[in-house]
Design a protein around this motif. Sequence first.
Motif, PDB file in Angstrom:
ATOM      1  N   LEU A   1      -4.653   5.716  -5.327  1.00  0.00           N
ATOM      2  CA  LEU A   1      -4.518   6.098  -3.925  1.00  0.00           C
ATOM      3  C   LEU A   1      -5.603   5.426  -3.072  1.00  0.00           C
ATOM      4  O   LEU A   1      -5.333   4.950  -1.968  1.00  0.00           O
ATOM      5  CB  LEU A   1      -4.588   7.619  -3.783  1.00  0.00           C
TER       6      LEU A   1
ATOM      7  N   ALA B   1       0.934   6.975  -6.636  1.00  0.00           N
ATOM      8  CA  ALA B   1      -0.247   7.817  -6.884  1.00  0.00           C
ATOM      9  C   ALA B   1       0.035   9.283  -6.569  1.00  0.00           C
ATOM     10  O   ALA B   1      -0.368  10.175  -7.327  1.00  0.00           O
ATOM     11  CB  ALA B   1      -1.424   7.322  -6.049  1.00  0.00           C
ATOM     12  N   LEU B   2       0.717   9.544  -5.476  1.00  0.00           N
ATOM     13  CA  LEU B   2       0.959  10.923  -5.063  1.00  0.00           C
ATOM     14  C   LEU B   2       2.015  11.629  -5.908  1.00  0.00           C
ATOM     15  O   LEU B   2       2.099  12.860  -5.887  1.00  0.00           O
ATOM     16  CB  LEU B   2       1.352  10.963  -3.583  1.00  0.00           C
TER      17      LEU B   2
ATOM     18  N   MET C   1     -11.615   8.173  -1.249  1.00  0.00           N
ATOM     19  CA  MET C   1     -10.813   7.651  -0.144  1.00  0.00           C
ATOM     20  C   MET C   1     -11.692   7.012   0.921  1.00  0.00           C
ATOM     21  O   MET C   1     -11.352   5.945   1.448  1.00  0.00           O
ATOM     22  CB  MET C   1      -9.951   8.767   0.472  1.00  0.00           C
TER      23      MET C   1
ATOM     24  N   ALA D   1       0.689   4.168  -2.827  1.00  0.00           N
ATOM     25  CA  ALA D   1       0.383   5.549  -2.444  1.00  0.00           C
ATOM     26  C   ALA D   1       1.454   6.507  -2.971  1.00  0.00           C
ATOM     27  O   ALA D   1       1.129   7.583  -3.480  1.00  0.00           O
ATOM     28  CB  ALA D   1       0.261   5.665  -0.925  1.00  0.00           C
TER      29      ALA D   1
ATOM     30  N   ALA E   1      -4.689   1.865  -2.581  1.00  0.00           N
ATOM     31  CA  ALA E   1      -3.661   1.775  -1.539  1.00  0.00           C
ATOM     32  C   ALA E   1      -4.309   1.847  -0.158  1.00  0.00           C
ATOM     33  O   ALA E   1      -3.952   1.078   0.746  1.00  0.00           O
ATOM     34  CB  ALA E   1      -2.635   2.888  -1.713  1.00  0.00           C
ATOM     35  N   GLY E   2      -5.274   2.750   0.006  1.00  0.00           N
ATOM     36  CA  GLY E   2      -5.985   2.853   1.278  1.00  0.00           C
ATOM     37  C   GLY E   2      -6.763   1.586   1.599  1.00  0.00           C
ATOM     38  O   GLY E   2      -6.783   1.129   2.745  1.00  0.00           O
TER      39      GLY E   2
ATOM     40  N   PRO F   1       0.813  -1.227   0.000  1.00  0.00           N
ATOM     41  CA  PRO F   1       0.000   0.000   0.000  1.00  0.00           C
ATOM     42  C   PRO F   1       0.845   1.276   0.000  1.00  0.00           C
ATOM     43  O   PRO F   1       0.493   2.258  -0.659  1.00  0.00           O
ATOM     44  CB  PRO F   1      -0.828  -0.109   1.288  1.00  0.00           C
ATOM     45  N   ALA F   2       1.962   1.265   0.704  1.00  0.00           N
ATOM     46  CA  ALA F   2       2.825   2.455   0.735  1.00  0.00           C
ATOM     47  C   ALA F   2       3.413   2.741  -0.647  1.00  0.00           C
ATOM     48  O   ALA F   2       3.444   3.896  -1.086  1.00  0.00           O
ATOM     49  CB  ALA F   2       3.942   2.269   1.764  1.00  0.00           C
TER      50      ALA F   2
ATOM     51  N   SER G   1      -4.785   8.370 -10.731  1.00  0.00           N
ATOM     52  CA  SER G   1      -3.997   8.366  -9.493  1.00  0.00           C
ATOM     53  C   SER G   1      -4.899   8.408  -8.262  1.00  0.00           C
ATOM     54  O   SER G   1      -4.537   7.868  -7.216  1.00  0.00           O
ATOM     55  CB  SER G   1      -3.008   9.520  -9.476  1.00  0.00           C
TER      56      SER G   1
END
Length: 171
Positions: free
Chosen positions: A131, A44-45, A67, A41, A134-135, A37-38, A127
Motif C-alpha cells: 500500500l 493490498a487492501l 504511508m 492499492a 502504491a502511495g 498505483p490503483a 500488504s
Amino acid sequence: MSGLVDALVITAVAALVIARQFRPSRVDTDRRWWVLPAVLAVVALREPGMIDAHHTTASVLLLLAEMVVGLLTGAAWAWTTHIWKEPDGAVWSRGTRASVAVWAGGIGLRAVLFAVGAALRVRQDSSALLLALAGTLLVRSGVLAWRLRMPSPAVPAYGAAVPRPARKEPA
C-alpha cells in the motif's frame, strides 16, 4: 495472496521502477498515470491482515507512518527527477543522483519502522508495504504530471546536473 507472492510482487515492481528511473524515458502526458498505483492499492487492501488485532494502536500507527514515508518518498522522488523537452516537443525524464538518495532514505526509514514493529511484537503484513509503494508511485506520478503542466517543465530537478559554461583556455 500469500506473503511470498506479496513479497515477489513488491520486489518485482520496485526493481522495475528503480531500474527504469535511471535511464531516460519519454513521458506520455496522455497516459493514465494512476492505474498501476490503483491496482497495487486494491491488491493490498484485499488482504485481511494489514492491522494486527492484538496490537491495534501500534499497528495503525506503524501503518500511518509507513504511508507518510511512502508519500514523502514519492514527492521527493518526483522533485528529484530531471525533466526536459526536446526540440520536437517530446518530454523526457530521468532520475538523478538525488533520486538515489531519496530511495535509500525511504528504504532505510521503512527498515526502521519494521524494526520498531518487531521490537513491539506487532505482526507486520507485506500488504502495508504494498500500500505504501502504491502511495509512493501515485504521488510521484501525480507530482510529475503537475510539473509537466507548469509553464516550464524543463526547470532543473533538485540534484540534477546543471551544465556549466566551458572554461576558456589561457592564451
